[in-house]
Design a protein around this motif. Structure first.
Motif, short mmCIF file in Angstrom:
data_model
loop_
_atom_site.label_atom_id
_atom_site.label_comp_id
_atom_site.label_asym_id
_atom_site.label_seq_id
_atom_site.Cartn_x
_atom_site.Cartn_y
_atom_site.Cartn_z
N GLU A 1 31.16 14.51 6.86
CA GLU A 1 30.14 15.27 6.15
C GLU A 1 29.70 16.46 6.99
N ASN A 2 29.15 17.45 6.30
CA ASN A 2 28.55 18.63 6.97
C ASN A 2 29.54 19.30 7.91
N LEU A 3 30.78 19.43 7.46
CA LEU A 3 31.77 20.14 8.27
C LEU A 3 31.40 21.62 8.34
N SER A 4 31.33 22.15 9.56
CA SER A 4 30.99 23.55 9.75
C SER A 4 31.85 24.12 10.87
N ALA A 5 31.96 25.42 10.89
CA ALA A 5 32.78 26.07 11.91
C ALA A 5 32.21 27.44 12.24
N ILE A 6 32.25 27.78 13.51
CA ILE A 6 31.86 29.11 13.98
C ILE A 6 33.05 29.69 14.72
N TRP A 7 33.42 30.89 14.33
CA TRP A 7 34.55 31.55 15.00
C TRP A 7 34.02 32.62 15.94
N SER A 8 34.46 32.54 17.19
CA SER A 8 34.10 33.54 18.19
C SER A 8 35.35 34.35 18.52
N PRO A 9 35.49 35.54 17.93
CA PRO A 9 36.70 36.34 18.20
C PRO A 9 36.83 36.73 19.67
N GLU B 1 35.88 35.10 22.40
CA GLU B 1 36.38 33.97 23.18
C GLU B 1 37.69 33.44 22.64
N GLU B 2 38.07 33.88 21.43
CA GLU B 2 39.26 33.38 20.74
C GLU B 2 39.18 31.86 20.59
N LYS B 3 38.03 31.41 20.09
CA LYS B 3 37.81 29.99 19.87
C LYS B 3 37.18 29.75 18.50
N LEU B 4 37.55 28.62 17.90
CA LEU B 4 36.93 28.16 16.67
C LEU B 4 36.21 26.86 16.98
N TYR B 5 34.89 26.85 16.78
CA TYR B 5 34.06 25.69 17.10
C TYR B 5 33.81 24.90 15.82
N LEU B 6 34.27 23.64 15.79
CA LEU B 6 34.09 22.78 14.63
C LEU B 6 33.08 21.68 14.94
N GLU B 7 32.27 21.35 13.94
CA GLU B 7 31.35 20.22 14.06
C GLU B 7 31.28 19.52 12.71
N TRP B 8 31.00 18.19 12.74
CA TRP B 8 30.86 17.42 11.50
C TRP B 8 30.07 16.16 11.80
N TYR B 9 29.80 15.38 10.74
CA TYR B 9 29.07 14.12 10.90
C TYR B 9 29.89 12.99 10.28
N HIS B 10 29.86 11.82 10.95
CA HIS B 10 30.44 10.60 10.40
C HIS B 10 29.66 9.43 10.96
N ASP B 11 29.36 8.44 10.11
CA ASP B 11 28.47 7.36 10.56
C ASP B 11 29.18 6.24 11.30
N ARG B 12 30.52 6.25 11.35
CA ARG B 12 31.23 5.20 12.06
C ARG B 12 31.55 5.66 13.49
N THR B 13 31.08 4.89 14.46
CA THR B 13 31.31 5.27 15.87
C THR B 13 32.74 5.05 16.30
N ASP B 14 33.49 4.21 15.56
CA ASP B 14 34.88 3.93 15.93
C ASP B 14 35.88 4.79 15.17
N ALA B 15 35.39 5.80 14.46
CA ALA B 15 36.28 6.66 13.69
C ALA B 15 37.05 7.61 14.59
N GLU B 16 38.26 7.94 14.14
CA GLU B 16 39.07 8.94 14.83
C GLU B 16 39.30 10.09 13.85
N PHE B 17 39.33 11.30 14.38
CA PHE B 17 39.37 12.48 13.51
C PHE B 17 40.58 13.34 13.84
N TYR B 18 41.30 13.74 12.79
CA TYR B 18 42.49 14.56 12.92
C TYR B 18 42.18 15.95 12.37
N ILE B 19 42.44 16.97 13.18
CA ILE B 19 42.08 18.35 12.82
C ILE B 19 43.34 19.13 12.46
N TYR B 20 43.23 19.93 11.40
CA TYR B 20 44.35 20.72 10.91
C TYR B 20 43.92 22.15 10.60
N LYS B 21 44.88 23.05 10.65
CA LYS B 21 44.73 24.38 10.07
C LYS B 21 45.35 24.35 8.68
#
Length: 752
Positions: free
Chosen positions: A261-269, A271-291
């Protein structure tokens, strides 16, 4: 008679003998017993380890029992999913096969197991251990016709890595056709697939002769679910005449796990970085990131257990290549499917490229065809290098003249000529007057010509044929590109009145539109008009009248709809009201929208949405309230944003549908202002980001921004010209994305 009696006696005697010889059963002798069986079905070992993988999908657990001849002897089902026990009775001892299946509602199998045992009379116990039913992985390799026509496949493979154990296997693919399909049964889990392919040119002199992604295989993570098919397509295609490979994941649509939930991203040209943040209520979850590429392809980036991730090497090329970013949550071997954040929803972290100190009075910088930036102060026109902000040249206005107080805004023609109005006030006891010079300056900084008008001139507009239009007092001047007068239209002037004119704009058919406001000694008599003038002969096509004066700047939407703001000169700023009018191109009213603040010029978005800023003072609370509203094309309110203690000015709309809104915060309402450039989401009016400018005063508010084709935003504040890196690629391709329509400030709806 005697014989009959004897016969009956003998028969009776034999019956007694037979009865007496019969065996009386012993109460202690064994009784014939049936076969009783307690069947315990154990869930897969993974579930015994307190995971919850797939168990929520089970509808019922079924048990079937077959004898040694494969005859069905017993069947039953239960809704119990944890302590799965069946108490059954079979007719006789012998060898039996027990089969257990846990099924979904649709009949597909989640886990299953069987056991063959020999049963004896009496009580028996049978334990069935189960495993998940294999799922099916269907891999498709699709090579587009251009690549297939030029290259043959030397080798291709898919490495399959089980994430929980890191066990791996490799499918070697034989590719004889543009489309190849390989199907495998795989035990349910999360798997990482790595697709490698090497190509060899079919013909000589092809560049490249060979191509391979061996060093950087296409990587994608997919769930293999029990008794279901997971499709993964790897595609090899041309993009900008370069070979690329990517993954297309389908059938990952059922939300087995809760998504992020609440997936957001800030792009810093910078620094050439994309900062991603999100929320998930399970502490044992694993997250796979894609373009996400082209709304269809997915490139695996990384996996993490954190609720944030930084993608490095995310430069301008990478940003403009993607269509979004995606996160797939995996919990208990179940995948959530992709949650995609589209590129337009990525917040740009604006960064300063350079700033230079330069005197200025410019409403909005102009950009020439070669990228040169033009600004002006009261007596000088500056040409600025876009690379570093250095001054290329300056042009000084003639002695005694100053750039027009109606608004300093250089306008650039298609050939690079810069047009600017200068003016001089000539005092006389008999009759004082204003003199305006419309000046044309070469791109090298030399004067081409000047044309004199006996009044104060507006910001020029430029027709598609190069004609320069300037409004002054009661007249509209059409000046040829060589500086000679083409025609002059003089509208009817109210006697003993002062005329304030708005800067003209040009429609797609060349019609010139401008506004005028009249005032006499009685403020109640203040009126406003909108004029449409034929470009071929300077004749009036129509006039529309307002009961209030019109503001200085006009705008045009789709279908040539004209947008005009009016205000009430009789009200102080704290009680100011305005109105936005939509006028049809034939001079009739389309709609109007009343405003409770002083409005500025609207801009028009992709879908015809109008964005209009302004403000009012609340003296009781000693604050200024800034407004930004969005109106639908039919004049109904879409949303309204109020920003306390701020003044918001005319925005610009970027190519990726982002609003850049200049404004100031009132640090001290009477002396000190803090300048900002706000990044605002046009869907809801939320402030996504803000770039801090200089402290300023009421005399030096920020200019209206412009956006160069490379995404650089140019804005003036106080004595500084800023070049700010943005994520937009120039202005939006919309009817009117900024003040004066385009980067050259021509006010022509046809000019980009």
């Amino acid at each position: 008679m005697k014989r009959s009696s004897i016969f009956l006696f003998l028969v009776f005697t034999m019956i007694l003998l037979l009865y007496s010889c019969a065996q009386v059963p012993d109460s202690n002798a064994p009784v014939s017993q049936k076969v009783l069986v307690k069947v315990q079905v154990n869930r897969p070992a993974e579930l015994q380890q307190e995971t919850k993988a797939y168990i929520s999908e089970v509808d019922k657990v079924f048990l079937e029992v077959y004898d040694s001849t494969d005859r069905l002897m017993y069947s039953a089902s239960t809704n119990e999913k944890k302590n799965i026990v069946f108490d059954i009775e079979l007719p006789a001892a012998g060898t039996y096969t027990f089969q257990a299946e846990a099924k979904r509602v649709d009949g597909s199998v989640v886990f299953h197991g069987s056991r063959t045992v020999s049963l004896i009379q009496g009580q028996n116990q049978v334990i069935i251990n189960t495993v998940f039913k294999n799922g099916e992985l269907r891999v498709t390799v699709d090579i587009d016709p251009i690549v297939w026509g030029r290259y043959e496949v030397e080798s291709a493979s898919v490495e399959i890595v089980r994430d929980t154990t890191q066990d791996s296997s490799t499918i070697v693919l034989t590719i004889d056709n543009p489309k190849t399909i390989d199907t495998r049964e795989i035990y349910p889990d999360i798997y990482t697939l790595k697709f490698r392919i090497s190509l060899k040119a079919r013909y000589l002199n092809l560049d490249p002769e060979r191509w391979s992604n061996e060093a950087s295989p296409v990587t994608v993570s997919v769930p293999i679910d029990p008794d279901r098919i997971t499709d993964v397509e790897f595609t090899v295609y041309f993009e900008n005449n370069v070979i690329n490979a990517a993954a297309v994941v389908t059938n990952v649509t059922v939300p087995y796990a809760e998504p992020v939930e609440n997936l957001s991203a800030i792009w810093s040209p910078f620094e050439e970085k994309l900062y991603l943040e999100w929320y998930h209520d399970r502490t044992d979850a694993e997250f796979y990131i894609y373009k996400e590429i082209s709304d269809r392809y997915y490139e695996f980036v990384a996996k993490t257990r954190e609720r944030k991730y930084e993608i490095s090497g995310f430069d301008d090329e990478q940003f403009h290549r993607i269509s979004g970013v995606a996160v797939n949550a995996v919990v208990d071997r179940k995948s959530s499917g992709f949650v995609v954040l589209k590129k337009n929803d990525i917040t740009p972290a604006m960064e300063l490229k350079w700033k230079v100190e330069i005197p200025n009075s410019t409403i909005s910088p102009s950009i020439g065809p070669d990228g040169t930036i033009y600004v002006a102060d009261s007596d000088t026109l500056y040409a600025i290098n876009p690379s570093d902000g250095s001054i290329k040249w300056t042009w000084d206005v003639e002695e005694g003249y100053f750039t027009s107080n109606y608004g300093v805004c250089p306008v650039v023609g298609s050939d690079g000529t810069i047009y600017i109005c200068t003016e001089k006030f000539i005092y006389s006891e008999e009759q004082s007057t204003w003199i305006c010079h419309v000046c044309a300056v070469d791109p090298n900084g030399t004067l081409k010509w000047r044309y004199e008008i006996n009044d104060r001139g507006s910001i020029p507009a430029i027709g598609s044929d190069g004609t320069v239009y300037v409004a002054a007092n009661a007249s509209l001047y059409a000046i040829n590109p060589d500086g000679t007068l083409k025609w002059m239209y003089t509208h009817e002037q109210i006697e003993s009145s002062t005329v304030e004119t708005s800067s003209p704009i040009v429609g797609s058919d060349g019609t010139v539109y401008f506004g005028a406001s009249y005032t006499d000694s009685s403020p109640e008599a203040k009126l406003g008009y909108l004029y449409a003038v034929d470009p071929s002969n300077g004749q009036l096509k129509w006039r529309y009248s307002f009961d209030r004066p019109v503001s200085e700047f006009l705008a045009m939407g789709s279908n040539e709809t004209l947008y005009v703001c009016t205000y009430d000169p009789n009200r102080p700023l704290e009680y100011q009201v305005g109105c936005l009018y939509a006028i049809n191109p034939n001079g009739t009213l389309k709609w109007k929208y009343e405003l409770n603040y002083y409005p500025l010029q609207p801009i028009v978005g992709f879908d015809g949405t109008l964005y209009l800023s302004g403000g009012k003072i609340d003296y009781q609370l000693n604050r200024f309230i800034g407004f930004l509203i969005a109106l639908n094309p039919d004049g109904t309110l879409k949303w309204q944003k109020e920003v306390d203690n701020h003044v918001l000015l005319t925005p610009a709309l970027g190519s990726n549908d982002i609003l850049y809104v200049p404004g100031v915060e009132l640090v001290d309402p009477y002396t000190v202002l803090k300048g900002y450039l706000f990044v605002i989401d046009p869907k809801q009016g939320e402030i996504l980001w803000r770039f801090e400018l200089e402290d300023t005063t009421w005399d030096w508010l920020p200019s209206f921004p412009t956006i160069a084709p490379d995404g650089t935003i140019y804005i003036l504040d106080s004595y500084q010209l800023y070049a700010i890196r943005s994520v937009s690629r120039g202005l939006a391709d919309s009817p009117w994305p900024k003040f004066r329509k385009n980067v050259r400030n021509t006010g022509n709806v046809l000019d980009d």
